[in-house]
Scaffold this active site. Structure first.
Site, PDB file in Angstrom:
ATOM      1  N   TYR A   6      -1.804  -0.521  10.979  1.00 41.54           N
ATOM      2  CA  TYR A   6      -1.926  -1.190   9.679  1.00 41.54           C
ATOM      3  C   TYR A   6      -0.712  -0.876   8.803  1.00 41.54           C
ATOM      4  O   TYR A   6      -0.043  -1.782   8.303  1.00 41.54           O
ATOM      5  CB  TYR A   6      -3.216  -0.747   8.973  1.00 41.54           C
ATOM      6  CG  TYR A   6      -3.242  -1.069   7.490  1.00 41.54           C
ATOM      7  CD1 TYR A   6      -3.207  -2.388   7.031  1.00 41.54           C
ATOM      8  CD2 TYR A   6      -3.293  -0.043   6.527  1.00 41.54           C
ATOM      9  CE1 TYR A   6      -3.220  -2.673   5.670  1.00 41.54           C
ATOM     10  CE2 TYR A   6      -3.311  -0.328   5.166  1.00 41.54           C
ATOM     11  CZ  TYR A   6      -3.267  -1.650   4.744  1.00 41.54           C
ATOM     12  OH  TYR A   6      -3.269  -1.938   3.398  1.00 41.54           O
TER      13      TYR A   6
ATOM     14  N   THR B 260       0.818  -1.216   0.000  1.00 42.66           N
ATOM     15  CA  THR B 260       0.000   0.000   0.000  1.00 42.66           C
ATOM     16  C   THR B 260       0.850   1.263   0.000  1.00 42.66           C
ATOM     17  O   THR B 260       1.987   1.250   0.490  1.00 42.66           O
ATOM     18  CB  THR B 260      -0.897  -0.021   1.263  1.00 42.66           C
ATOM     19  OG1 THR B 260      -1.453   1.269   1.464  1.00 42.66           O
ATOM     20  CG2 THR B 260      -0.103  -0.346   2.522  1.00 42.66           C
ATOM     21  N   ASP B 261       0.258   2.361  -0.482  1.00 45.43           N
ATOM     22  CA  ASP B 261       0.954   3.658  -0.412  1.00 45.43           C
ATOM     23  C   ASP B 261       1.010   4.188   1.017  1.00 45.43           C
ATOM     24  O   ASP B 261       1.739   5.142   1.306  1.00 45.43           O
ATOM     25  CB  ASP B 261       0.279   4.684  -1.341  1.00 45.43           C
ATOM     26  CG  ASP B 261      -1.191   4.955  -1.013  1.00 45.43           C
ATOM     27  OD1 ASP B 261      -1.742   4.303  -0.102  1.00 45.43           O
ATOM     28  OD2 ASP B 261      -1.787   5.829  -1.673  1.00 45.43           O
ATOM     29  N   GLU B 262       0.211   3.570   1.919  1.00 47.29           N
ATOM     30  CA  GLU B 262       0.138   4.107   3.284  1.00 47.29           C
ATOM     31  C   GLU B 262       1.464   3.966   4.035  1.00 47.29           C
ATOM     32  O   GLU B 262       1.681   4.627   5.052  1.00 47.29           O
ATOM     33  CB  GLU B 262      -1.009   3.452   4.064  1.00 47.29           C
ATOM     34  CG  GLU B 262      -2.338   3.648   3.334  1.00 47.29           C
ATOM     35  CD  GLU B 262      -3.579   3.334   4.148  1.00 47.29           C
ATOM     36  OE1 GLU B 262      -3.521   3.389   5.380  1.00 47.29           O
ATOM     37  OE2 GLU B 262      -4.614   3.042   3.527  1.00 47.29           O
TER      38      GLU B 262
ATOM     39  N   LYS C 111       2.345  -3.288   7.342  1.00 46.83           N
ATOM     40  CA  LYS C 111       2.631  -3.457   5.909  1.00 46.83           C
ATOM     41  C   LYS C 111       4.067  -3.024   5.601  1.00 46.83           C
ATOM     42  O   LYS C 111       4.763  -3.668   4.796  1.00 46.83           O
ATOM     43  CB  LYS C 111       1.644  -2.652   5.066  1.00 46.83           C
ATOM     44  CG  LYS C 111       0.213  -3.156   5.066  1.00 46.83           C
ATOM     45  CD  LYS C 111       0.030  -4.542   4.478  1.00 46.83           C
ATOM     46  CE  LYS C 111       0.287  -4.613   2.997  1.00 46.83           C
ATOM     47  NZ  LYS C 111      -0.033  -5.968   2.448  1.00 46.83           N
TER      48      LYS C 111
HETATM   49  P1  NAD Z   1      -9.302  -7.544   2.225  1.00 48.04           P
HETATM   50  O1  NAD Z   1      -9.297  -7.277   3.686  1.00 48.04           O
HETATM   51  O2  NAD Z   1     -10.529  -7.274   1.440  1.00 48.04           O
HETATM   52  O3  NAD Z   1      -8.922  -9.070   1.951  1.00 48.04           O
HETATM   53  C1  NAD Z   1      -7.924  -9.729   2.658  1.00 48.04           C
HETATM   54  C2  NAD Z   1      -8.080 -11.220   2.412  1.00 48.04           C
HETATM   55  O4  NAD Z   1      -7.015 -11.892   3.118  1.00 48.04           O
HETATM   56  C3  NAD Z   1      -9.391 -11.797   2.937  1.00 48.04           C
HETATM   57  O5  NAD Z   1      -9.937 -12.688   1.979  1.00 48.04           O
HETATM   58  C4  NAD Z   1      -8.983 -12.556   4.185  1.00 48.04           C
HETATM   59  O6  NAD Z   1      -9.818 -13.676   4.468  1.00 48.04           O
HETATM   60  C5  NAD Z   1      -7.573 -12.977   3.835  1.00 48.04           C
HETATM   61  N1  NAD Z   1      -6.742 -13.225   5.017  1.00 48.04           N
HETATM   62  C6  NAD Z   1      -6.611 -12.410   6.111  1.00 48.04           C
HETATM   63  N2  NAD Z   1      -5.760 -12.958   6.996  1.00 48.04           N
HETATM   64  C7  NAD Z   1      -5.330 -14.131   6.444  1.00 48.04           C
HETATM   65  C8  NAD Z   1      -4.442 -15.131   6.870  1.00 48.04           C
HETATM   66  N3  NAD Z   1      -3.816 -15.042   8.054  1.00 48.04           N
HETATM   67  N4  NAD Z   1      -4.224 -16.184   6.063  1.00 48.04           N
HETATM   68  C9  NAD Z   1      -4.867 -16.286   4.861  1.00 48.04           C
HETATM   69  N5  NAD Z   1      -5.725 -15.369   4.428  1.00 48.04           N
HETATM   70  C10 NAD Z   1      -5.958 -14.298   5.202  1.00 48.04           C
HETATM   71  O7  NAD Z   1      -8.064  -6.727   1.658  1.00 48.04           O
HETATM   72  P2  NAD Z   1      -7.876  -6.022   0.237  1.00 48.04           P
HETATM   73  O8  NAD Z   1      -8.452  -4.662   0.313  1.00 48.04           O
HETATM   74  O9  NAD Z   1      -8.321  -6.947  -0.808  1.00 48.04           O
HETATM   75  O10 NAD Z   1      -6.293  -5.869   0.198  1.00 48.04           O
HETATM   76  C11 NAD Z   1      -5.472  -6.890  -0.362  1.00 48.04           C
HETATM   77  C12 NAD Z   1      -4.025  -6.460  -0.266  1.00 48.04           C
HETATM   78  O11 NAD Z   1      -3.852  -5.236  -0.982  1.00 48.04           O
HETATM   79  C13 NAD Z   1      -3.569  -6.188   1.164  1.00 48.04           C
HETATM   80  O12 NAD Z   1      -2.267  -6.679   1.324  1.00 48.04           O
HETATM   81  C14 NAD Z   1      -3.602  -4.673   1.285  1.00 48.04           C
HETATM   82  O13 NAD Z   1      -2.622  -4.227   2.194  1.00 48.04           O
HETATM   83  C15 NAD Z   1      -3.248  -4.262  -0.136  1.00 48.04           C
HETATM   84  N6  NAD Z   1      -3.793  -2.964  -0.564  1.00 48.04           N
HETATM   85  C16 NAD Z   1      -5.111  -2.659  -0.406  1.00 48.04           C
HETATM   86  C17 NAD Z   1      -5.603  -1.441  -0.875  1.00 48.04           C
HETATM   87  C18 NAD Z   1      -7.072  -1.073  -0.760  1.00 48.04           C
HETATM   88  O14 NAD Z   1      -7.456   0.046  -1.128  1.00 48.04           O
HETATM   89  N7  NAD Z   1      -7.947  -1.958  -0.323  1.00 48.04           N
HETATM   90  C19 NAD Z   1      -4.747  -0.523  -1.479  1.00 48.04           C
HETATM   91  C20 NAD Z   1      -3.391  -0.878  -1.640  1.00 48.04           C
HETATM   92  C21 NAD Z   1      -2.942  -2.099  -1.179  1.00 48.04           C
HETATM   93  P1  TYD Z   2     -10.862   3.753   4.037  1.00 49.07           P
HETATM   94  O1  TYD Z   2     -11.801   3.278   2.978  1.00 49.07           O
HETATM   95  O2  TYD Z   2     -10.973   3.154   5.403  1.00 49.07           O
HETATM   96  O3  TYD Z   2      -9.380   3.614   3.456  1.00 49.07           O
HETATM   97  P2  TYD Z   2      -7.956   4.121   4.081  1.00 49.07           P
HETATM   98  O4  TYD Z   2      -8.147   4.486   5.499  1.00 49.07           O
HETATM   99  O5  TYD Z   2      -7.113   2.927   3.895  1.00 49.07           O
HETATM  100  O6  TYD Z   2      -7.554   5.291   3.230  1.00 49.07           O
HETATM  101  O7  TYD Z   2     -11.038   5.310   4.200  1.00 49.07           O
HETATM  102  C1  TYD Z   2     -10.839   6.195   3.127  1.00 49.07           C
HETATM  103  C2  TYD Z   2     -10.925   7.598   3.676  1.00 49.07           C
HETATM  104  O8  TYD Z   2     -12.257   7.845   4.129  1.00 49.07           O
HETATM  105  C3  TYD Z   2     -10.040   7.825   4.881  1.00 49.07           C
HETATM  106  O9  TYD Z   2      -9.531   9.170   4.823  1.00 49.07           O
HETATM  107  C4  TYD Z   2     -10.976   7.684   6.066  1.00 49.07           C
HETATM  108  C5  TYD Z   2     -12.292   8.185   5.517  1.00 49.07           C
HETATM  109  N1  TYD Z   2     -13.522   7.550   6.071  1.00 49.07           N
HETATM  110  C6  TYD Z   2     -14.578   8.351   6.520  1.00 49.07           C
HETATM  111  O10 TYD Z   2     -14.517   9.592   6.473  1.00 49.07           O
HETATM  112  N2  TYD Z   2     -15.701   7.720   6.987  1.00 49.07           N
HETATM  113  C7  TYD Z   2     -15.810   6.363   7.053  1.00 49.07           C
HETATM  114  O11 TYD Z   2     -16.854   5.851   7.511  1.00 49.07           O
HETATM  115  C8  TYD Z   2     -14.717   5.557   6.588  1.00 49.07           C
HETATM  116  C9  TYD Z   2     -14.779   4.055   6.622  1.00 49.07           C
HETATM  117  C10 TYD Z   2     -13.584   6.202   6.080  1.00 49.07           C
END
Ligand code: NAD
Ligand code: TYD
Length: 363
Positions: A167, A141-143, A171
């Site tokens: 989080y 992630t960019d975070e 990461k």
């Molecule tokens: P998500 O929470 O939707 O999915 C995570 C999946 O991992 C789930 O299916 C869960 O059951 C599985 N999981 C959790 N713990 C586990 C374990 N111990 N063993 C096996 N499986 C396990 O997450 P996502 O949003 O799909 O993110 C996927 C990846 O992309 C993550 O590594 C996250 O850091 C990265 N990422 C997410 C975003 C975003 O905007 N969602 C952006 C950039 C990077």
């Molecule tokens: P989120 O979807 O949780 O992603 P991330 O925290 O990984 O960026 O949140 C996106 C943005 O929206 C973040 O700045 C937090 C804000 N947010 C709200 O304002 N209200 C909400 O209910 C949630 C879930 C997020």
């Protein structure tokens, strides 16, 4: 890459039942129907086997319910499935949950990634001895880069890490292990750092699906703080294409930033979603949907702004996003409206407990 003369792969997708992992699994199965695709997922609250149900009929596909921290299971899967490519998505992924309980984040994101890397390191000579190459793609992630001021340049691959939440700290730690395994052991790892994704199959605790469903349910739309925090939004299918490109043409040992060139303040994003819902679901009782917007207490340590400089992946690998935020949000809203049978079962008593806890903390 042309599909016709490409050798088939055996790919292990961890977290393939989650949001991005499931979109990636669908992408991969559509694009490379002859590849062996093994999903390893613990099916936590965020994992949903139903998302992959349509793939279960394919003999090339298999979903294994299990934990990435289970070294014996991972060893067995690598060996028995002759895996050459690991695409590692499994993680605890929600910042708000990491504030409430960071332990699971260290366990899955740090120990889990370490376990996978160790297993792959010990297995890897089997591949090279057979004259094959392999790859460990670590999806991040960019975070990890921390928070930007309004006029700061966007994050590049050389921006120093400065994670601010449990989080992002977990990461960042896992990224460092992936990097170290390349430098120390020569393991072919690649790291991608991506901005906020949105799209189908997104668990309804993240901002975009939460807003869509709360509008449908007539519930308040909680905006943390002043709503001016900025995120760079990327349609999930564009992210999947980027990862496909990196797997096929990325260079081991490298990091690639992936972003949407779509910086939007939270309040503006929520207003866009409200307008789309008013247009696409005109018979909802609460109109306009914007009247549901409710400002709540800010998230602890809330990062102000994320922005990605995706020049490297564009110039070196030729990837760039194809979907604008307007188009992507429209497709997403349409998907949630058409797929109540997917999201309704997710609004369980456990989800409600989490929701009440977060918003009690937030208020
Ligand atoms: P998500 O929470 O939707 O999915 C995570 C999946 O991992 C789930 O299916 C869960 O059951 C599985 N999981 C959790 N713990 C586990 C374990 N111990 N063993 C096996 N499986 C396990 O997450 P996502 O949003 O799909 O993110 C996927 C990846 O992309 C993550 O590594 C996250 O850091 C990265 N990422 C997410 C975003 C975003 O905007 N969602 C952006 C950039 C990077
Ligand atoms: P989120 O979807 O949780 O992603 P991330 O925290 O990984 O960026 O949140 C996106 C943005 O929206 C973040 O700045 C937090 C804000 N947010 C709200 O304002 N209200 C909400 O209910 C949630 C879930 C997020």
């Amino acid at each position: 890459m042309s599909n016709s003369n490409r050798p088939s792969r055996n790919i292990l997708i961890t977290g393939g039942a989650g949001f991005i992992g499931s979109n990636f699994t669908h992408h991969w199965c559509e694009r490379y129907p002859n590849d062996r695709v093994v999903v390893l997922d613990a099916l936590t609250y965020a994992g949903n086997a139903a998302t992959l149900a349509d793939l279960e009929i394919k003999p090339e596909f298999c979903l294994v319910e299990g934990n990435i921290c289970d070294r014996g299971l991972v060893d067995t899967l690598l060996r028995d499935e002759a895996i050459d490519t690991v695409a590692h998505f499994a993680a605890e992924s929600h910042v708000d949950r990491s504030i409430l309980g960071p332990d699971a984040f260290v366990q899955t994101n740090v120990i889990g990634t370490f376990t996978l890397l160790e297993a792959f390191r010990h297995y890897y000579p089997t591949l090279t001895n057979a004259g094959k190459s392999g790859l460990f793609l670590h999806v991040s992630t960019d975070e990890v880069y921390g928070s930007l001021e309004p006029d700061d340049p966007a994050f590049s691959e050389t921006t120093p890490y400065a994670p601010n939440s449990p989080y992002s700290a977990s990461k960042a730690s896992s990224d460092h292990f992936a990097r170290a395994y390349f430098h120390t052991y020569g393991l072919p790892t690649i790291i991608t750092n991506c901005s906020n994704n949105y799209g189908p199959y997104h668990f309804p605790e993240k901002l975009v699906p939460l807003v869509c469903l709360n509008i449908l349910l007539g519930k308040p739309l909680p905006i943390y703080g002043d709503g001016l925090n900025v995120r760079d939004w990327l349609f999930v299918r564009d992210h999947c294409r980027a990862l496909d490109t990196v797997i096929h043409t990325g260079k081991p040992g490298e990091t690639y930033n992936v972003g949407g060139n779509n910086e939007v303040a939270n309040i503006d994003l929520v207003k866009m979603l409200c307008a789309l819902m008013d247009e696409l679901a005109p018979n909802l009782p609460t109109r306009p949907s914007e009247s549901l917007i409710t400002y709540v207490q800010d998230r602890a340590g809330h990062d102000r702004r994320y922005a990605i400089d995706a020049t490297k992946i564009k110039t070196e690998l030729g990837w760039e996003p194809s979907v604008t935020v307007e188009e992507g949000l429209r497709q997403t809203v349409e998907w949630y409206l058409a797929n109540e049978s997917w999201w309704k079962p997710l609004l369980s008593a456990d989800y409600q407990k989490y929701y009440d806890r977060v918003y009690q903390v937030a208020h």
